[in-house]
Design a protein around this motif. Structure first.
Motif, short mmCIF file in Angstrom:
data_model
loop_
_atom_site.label_atom_id
_atom_site.label_comp_id
_atom_site.label_asym_id
_atom_site.label_seq_id
_atom_site.Cartn_x
_atom_site.Cartn_y
_atom_site.Cartn_z
N ASN A 73 -125.12 26.29 -32.35
CA ASN A 73 -124.12 27.48 -32.26
C ASN A 73 -122.78 27.31 -32.41
N GLN A 74 -122.42 26.05 -32.48
CA GLN A 74 -120.81 25.76 -33.05
C GLN A 74 -120.64 26.00 -34.41
N VAL A 75 -121.52 25.57 -35.16
CA VAL A 75 -121.30 25.51 -36.71
C VAL A 75 -122.46 26.90 -36.92
N ASP A 76 -121.58 27.77 -37.85
CA ASP A 76 -122.11 29.09 -38.19
C ASP A 76 -123.23 28.84 -39.27
N ARG A 77 -124.44 28.43 -39.01
CA ARG A 77 -125.46 28.32 -39.89
C ARG A 77 -126.80 28.63 -39.27
N LEU A 78 -127.59 28.79 -40.14
CA LEU A 78 -129.25 28.78 -39.81
C LEU A 78 -129.67 27.72 -40.06
N ASN A 79 -130.37 26.97 -39.04
CA ASN A 79 -130.76 25.67 -39.14
C ASN A 79 -132.04 25.66 -38.53
N TRP A 80 -132.99 26.04 -39.35
CA TRP A 80 -134.64 26.06 -38.68
C TRP A 80 -135.17 24.74 -39.19
N SER A 81 -135.95 24.16 -38.20
CA SER A 81 -136.66 22.99 -38.36
C SER A 81 -138.12 22.99 -37.57
N VAL A 82 -139.15 22.37 -38.23
CA VAL A 82 -140.38 22.40 -37.40
C VAL A 82 -139.97 21.39 -36.13
N PHE A 83 -138.96 20.58 -36.30
CA PHE A 83 -138.66 19.73 -34.92
C PHE A 83 -138.31 20.44 -34.08
N HIS A 84 -137.54 21.54 -34.11
CA HIS A 84 -137.44 22.39 -32.82
C HIS A 84 -138.60 22.81 -32.18
N LEU A 85 -139.82 22.78 -32.60
CA LEU A 85 -140.77 23.17 -32.19
C LEU A 85 -141.71 22.24 -31.34
N ILE A 86 -141.46 20.73 -32.08
CA ILE A 86 -142.21 19.49 -31.68
C ILE A 86 -141.51 18.31 -31.07
N ALA A 87 -140.38 18.50 -30.98
CA ALA A 87 -139.35 17.28 -30.83
C ALA A 87 -139.46 16.72 -29.43
N ASP A 88 -139.93 17.48 -28.34
CA ASP A 88 -139.98 17.02 -27.11
C ASP A 88 -141.31 16.25 -26.94
N ASP A 89 -142.24 16.02 -27.91
CA ASP A 89 -143.35 15.42 -27.65
C ASP A 89 -143.30 14.12 -28.94
N ALA A 90 -143.23 12.79 -28.59
CA ALA A 90 -142.93 11.72 -29.70
C ALA A 90 -144.45 11.66 -30.37
N SER A 91 -145.57 11.91 -29.89
CA SER A 91 -146.94 12.03 -30.74
C SER A 91 -146.96 12.99 -31.75
N LYS A 92 -146.27 14.26 -31.23
CA LYS A 92 -146.09 15.21 -32.57
C LYS A 92 -145.19 14.97 -33.46
N VAL A 93 -144.01 14.16 -33.13
CA VAL A 93 -143.15 13.80 -34.13
C VAL A 93 -143.77 12.77 -34.97
N THR A 94 -144.33 11.74 -34.49
CA THR A 94 -145.07 10.69 -35.44
C THR A 94 -146.05 11.28 -36.21
N ALA A 95 -146.82 12.47 -35.80
CA ALA A 95 -147.87 13.12 -36.48
C ALA A 95 -147.23 13.69 -37.69
N PHE A 96 -146.35 14.49 -37.44
CA PHE A 96 -145.61 15.32 -38.44
C PHE A 96 -144.88 14.57 -39.58
N TYR A 97 -144.20 13.26 -39.11
CA TYR A 97 -143.78 12.38 -40.10
C TYR A 97 -144.83 11.90 -41.01
N TRP A 98 -145.89 11.41 -40.41
CA TRP A 98 -146.68 10.87 -41.41
C TRP A 98 -147.74 11.69 -42.09
N SER A 99 -148.01 12.70 -41.55
CA SER A 99 -148.64 13.83 -42.53
C SER A 99 -147.62 14.20 -43.44
#
Length: 158
Positions: A73-99
C-alpha cells in the motif's frame, strides 16, 4: 507488386520491410539458446535461496501478512505473487519452492516449453515480488520471462 526476399531488398516499401522484419519465419535457435541460458540463471537464482525460502517468503519469516500488505500500500505498485495465497502455510511454501525448481529444470532442458514458459513467468513474478530481496536484475528477469513466454506460445503460430 514484387515479392522481395529479404527486409532490405531494393524497391521494397517501408511497410513491406517492416512486415518482413517482424513477421518473416525464422529458425528458433536463438530462442532456444536464450531459454537454456536464462533457465540456468534462474535455477542458480532460486537455488541460492534454498536455505532461507521460509524466512523470505513465508509469513512466519521476516515479513508477516500485515507488513506485506502495508508495504504494497505504501509503494505505488502492483505486486502480485503466488506467495500471497500460500505464505501462511509452511508446507505449501516448501512445496511451491521445490516444484518451482523442478519446473525450471524442465524449462531449461526444453521439455514442455509452452506450458513451462507460462509457469516460469508465474514463478519469476512470484519470487521477485518480495521487497526484502528485490534487486534491479529481477525486473530484467520478469521482462525476459515474459518475452520467452510469448515467444514459445507463438513459436509455430502463422
Amino acid at each position: 507488386m514484387s515479392n522481395h526476399s529479404y527486409p532490405g531488398a531494393p524497391g521494397a516499401t517501408i511497410a513491406q520491410k517492416w512486415t518482413r522484419f517482424w513477421f518473416a519465419p525464422q529458425l528458433p535457435w536463438s530462442l532456444h539458446i536464450l531459454r537454456a541460458c536464462f533457465g540456468c540463471v534462474l535455477i542458480y537464482w532460486l537455488w541460492s535461496l534454498s536455505g532461507h525460502y521460509q524466512e523470505f517468503f513465508g509469513y512466519q519469516g521476516w515479513f508477516d501478512q500485515t507488513t506485506v500488505v502495508d508495504d504494497n500500500n505504501q509503494v505505488d505498485r502492483l505486486n502480485w505473487s503466488v506467495f500471497h495465497l500460500i505464505a501462511d502455510d509452511a508446507s505449501k511454501v516448501t512445496a511451491f519452492y521445490w516444484s518451482s525448481l523442478a519446473v525450471l529444470v524442465l524449462y531449461t532442458l526444453g521439455l514442455f516449453t509452452r506450458i513451462t514458459s507460462v509457469l516460469v513467468y508465474i514463478i519469476v513474478v512470484s519470487f521477485s515480488a518480495n521487497p526484502l530481496i528485490e534487486l534491479e536484475t529481477e525486473v530484467f528477469f520478469r521482462i525476459l520471462a515474459f518475452y520467452l513466454m510469448v515467444g514459445y506460445l507463438l513459436i509455430d503460430w502463422n
